[in-house]
Design an enzyme around this catalytic site. Structure first.
Site, PDB file in Angstrom:
ATOM      1  N   ASP A 216       0.830  -1.202   0.000  1.00 51.37           N
ATOM      2  CA  ASP A 216       0.000   0.000   0.000  1.00 51.37           C
ATOM      3  C   ASP A 216       0.868   1.256   0.000  1.00 51.37           C
ATOM      4  O   ASP A 216       2.063   1.213   0.306  1.00 51.37           O
ATOM      5  CB  ASP A 216      -0.900   0.018   1.246  1.00 51.37           C
ATOM      6  CG  ASP A 216      -2.006  -1.026   1.131  1.00 51.37           C
ATOM      7  OD1 ASP A 216      -2.320  -1.427  -0.007  1.00 51.37           O
ATOM      8  OD2 ASP A 216      -2.534  -1.434   2.179  1.00 51.37           O
ATOM      9  N   TYR A 280       6.366  -9.371   7.380  1.00 50.25           N
ATOM     10  CA  TYR A 280       5.958  -7.994   7.658  1.00 50.25           C
ATOM     11  C   TYR A 280       6.339  -7.603   9.069  1.00 50.25           C
ATOM     12  O   TYR A 280       6.444  -8.448   9.959  1.00 50.25           O
ATOM     13  CB  TYR A 280       4.427  -7.865   7.575  1.00 50.25           C
ATOM     14  CG  TYR A 280       3.845  -8.069   6.203  1.00 50.25           C
ATOM     15  CD1 TYR A 280       3.657  -6.996   5.341  1.00 50.25           C
ATOM     16  CD2 TYR A 280       3.435  -9.347   5.795  1.00 50.25           C
ATOM     17  CE1 TYR A 280       3.081  -7.182   4.090  1.00 50.25           C
ATOM     18  CE2 TYR A 280       2.866  -9.542   4.549  1.00 50.25           C
ATOM     19  CZ  TYR A 280       2.700  -8.459   3.701  1.00 50.25           C
ATOM     20  OH  TYR A 280       2.128  -8.654   2.467  1.00 50.25           O
ATOM     21  N   TYR A 352      -3.955  -9.934   3.462  1.00 46.69           N
ATOM     22  CA  TYR A 352      -3.974  -8.501   3.830  1.00 46.69           C
ATOM     23  C   TYR A 352      -3.696  -8.365   5.322  1.00 46.69           C
ATOM     24  O   TYR A 352      -4.465  -8.843   6.158  1.00 46.69           O
ATOM     25  CB  TYR A 352      -5.330  -7.886   3.494  1.00 46.69           C
ATOM     26  CG  TYR A 352      -5.618  -7.808   2.020  1.00 46.69           C
ATOM     27  CD1 TYR A 352      -5.203  -6.706   1.266  1.00 46.69           C
ATOM     28  CD2 TYR A 352      -6.328  -8.821   1.375  1.00 46.69           C
ATOM     29  CE1 TYR A 352      -5.476  -6.620  -0.089  1.00 46.69           C
ATOM     30  CE2 TYR A 352      -6.606  -8.740   0.009  1.00 46.69           C
ATOM     31  CZ  TYR A 352      -6.183  -7.646  -0.711  1.00 46.69           C
ATOM     32  OH  TYR A 352      -6.462  -7.561  -2.049  1.00 46.69           O
TER      33      TYR A 352
END
Ligand SMILES: [Zn+2]
Length: 404
Positions: A216, A280, A352
């Site tokens: 993003d 992440y 996500y």
């Protein structure tokens, strides 16, 4: 039988030696012009013996309009054009687009005289110009995989150049938040535009960015970076010092690239179609407070968990609404303060993370919110690693990364 057929053809059509020879192209050896000349000679000897007048090569061939006499002219034209452009290539091919009426006329002659050994006009033209150009360029014709193709329109004399795309693989880091990966309304630049500019200049072609997945706008891409391919369409130049391009991109201080190398089409496809596993780092905010035992619960529940994730509401406009099943492999974390924890998550591509944390009103399950029974949101997110499997093996760089 050949001579009789040739006589019937020439009695009906005024053909040059190339076009005559081409009617029998698959018989014997040598050029069509020589083949045509030989056939005409023998035919005229017979006619002379029979007290008939010879059938000479016409001033203007009714089929090709003497296009083969311009062979060297076209070769020179291609050569000059390549030189003027500074075109770089190791091999080439000649193509041509002949007008429909000529191709139809040729087909009609082939059918009329049942010419089973004929060859199409464009094939002879391409081969002959190609041979002349091989001498000028001192480079070979390559039929299978040429660097460039010169496409000649013989009667308008227009020459188009098509050059084989170049693919360059690399990995990028996005060091700052607030840049979209690809051009996006309201943003002046993107990861793609920062990376592509020096490539387009160096190779003098259109540079197209392909990322292995995306992050993003507000997410940084750190660690070992995300794989990408830059495709250069119709490049004029084929050589460049990739380290220099990397330096130029890295001077943006927003995007950093490394490991640039030329790859072939197959490698490009492999890299772009793999479902890369990712690592992440997320800063999670829990308004109602968070403590060690919450963190333990999160780590325990999410490690090796199967996540059912319905398409996040925030992307519903762009993506179809379906439930994805993805795996989380490993979670580590630490409490930062009473309301923040930091999580490191290693999971399948396509999961996500913002919704893995918030739960997206129950659309993602399990989620951090669900596990601790408190509303949790992702405050900052970085991609730390994108795993790439090259030729069936993980790259050494990634092996290192994923151990920890
Ligand atoms: Zn002709």
């Amino acid at each position: 039988m050949i001579i009789e057929k040739a006589e019937r053809i020439l009695e009906n059509h005024e053909l040059c030696n190339n076009c005559l020879g081409r009617c029998f192209a698959k018989l014997g050896k040598g050029k069509n012009s020589e083949r045509g000349e030989a056939i005409r000679n023998v035919l005229n000897m017979e006619r002379e013996a029979n007290k008939q007048s010879p059938i000479k090569e016409p001033q203007t061939c009714e089929l090709c309009g003497n296009i083969f006499k311009k062979r060297d002219y076209f070769a020179q034209k291609c050569y000059d054009k390549a030189l003027k452009l500074g075109l770089e290539f190791d091999s080439f091919l000649i193509g041509s687009s002949f007008p429909k009426d000529i191709l139809e006329k040729e087909r009609a002659i082939v059918e009329e005289f049942e010419l089973d050994y004929a060859e199409p006009i464009n094939r002879e033209f391409n081969r002959e110009v190609g041979k002349a150009l091989e001498l000028l360029f001192q480079k070979p014709v390559n039929k299978k995989n040429p660097d460039v193709i010169f496409i000649i329109e013989p009667y308008t004399e227009e020459i188009k150049i098509q050059s084989k795309p170049i693919y360059i693989y690399g990995r990028y880091r996005k060091l700052v938040r607030g840049i979209p990966q690809t051009p996006f309304k309201g943003y002046k630049e993107s990861v793609a535009s920062i990376i592509c500019r020096p490539f387009a200049e160096a190779f003098r072609g259109k540079a197209v960015f392909h990322g292995a997945g995306r992050e993003d706008i507000d997410v940084r891409m750190l660690g070992s970076g995300r794989p990408f391919i830059v495709e250069i369409k119709n490049p004029i130049k084929r050589k460049a010092v990739l380290e220099d391009l990397a330096k130029e991109i890295n001077s943006s201080e927003k995007v950093e690239v490394f490991g640039l190398r030329f790859v072939d089409y197959k490698t490009m496809e492999e890299i772009l179609t793999q479902n890369h596993r990712k690592e992440y780092e997320a800063v999670v905010y829990v308004e109602d407070g968070v403590e060690e035992k919450d963190l333990d619960k999160i780590v325990k529940t999410l490690t090796n968990a199967t996540i059912h994730q319905r398409t996040p509401r925030r992307v519903l406009r762009r993506r179809s609404d379906l439930t994805r099943v993805r795996k989380v492999y490993k979670v580590d974390g630490k409490v930062i303060d009473g309301k923040h924890i930091k999580l490191r998550i290693f999971c399948d591509g396509g999961l996500y993370i913002k919704e893995l944390i918030s739960g997206d009103m129950g659309r993602t399950t399990p989620s951090v919110s669900e596990i601790i029974g408190k509303r949790a949101i992702c405050e900052a997110l970085d991609v730390i690693n994108v795993e790439v499997i090259e030729n069936g093996a993980k790259s050494p760089h990634n092996k290192e990364k994923n151990k920890g």
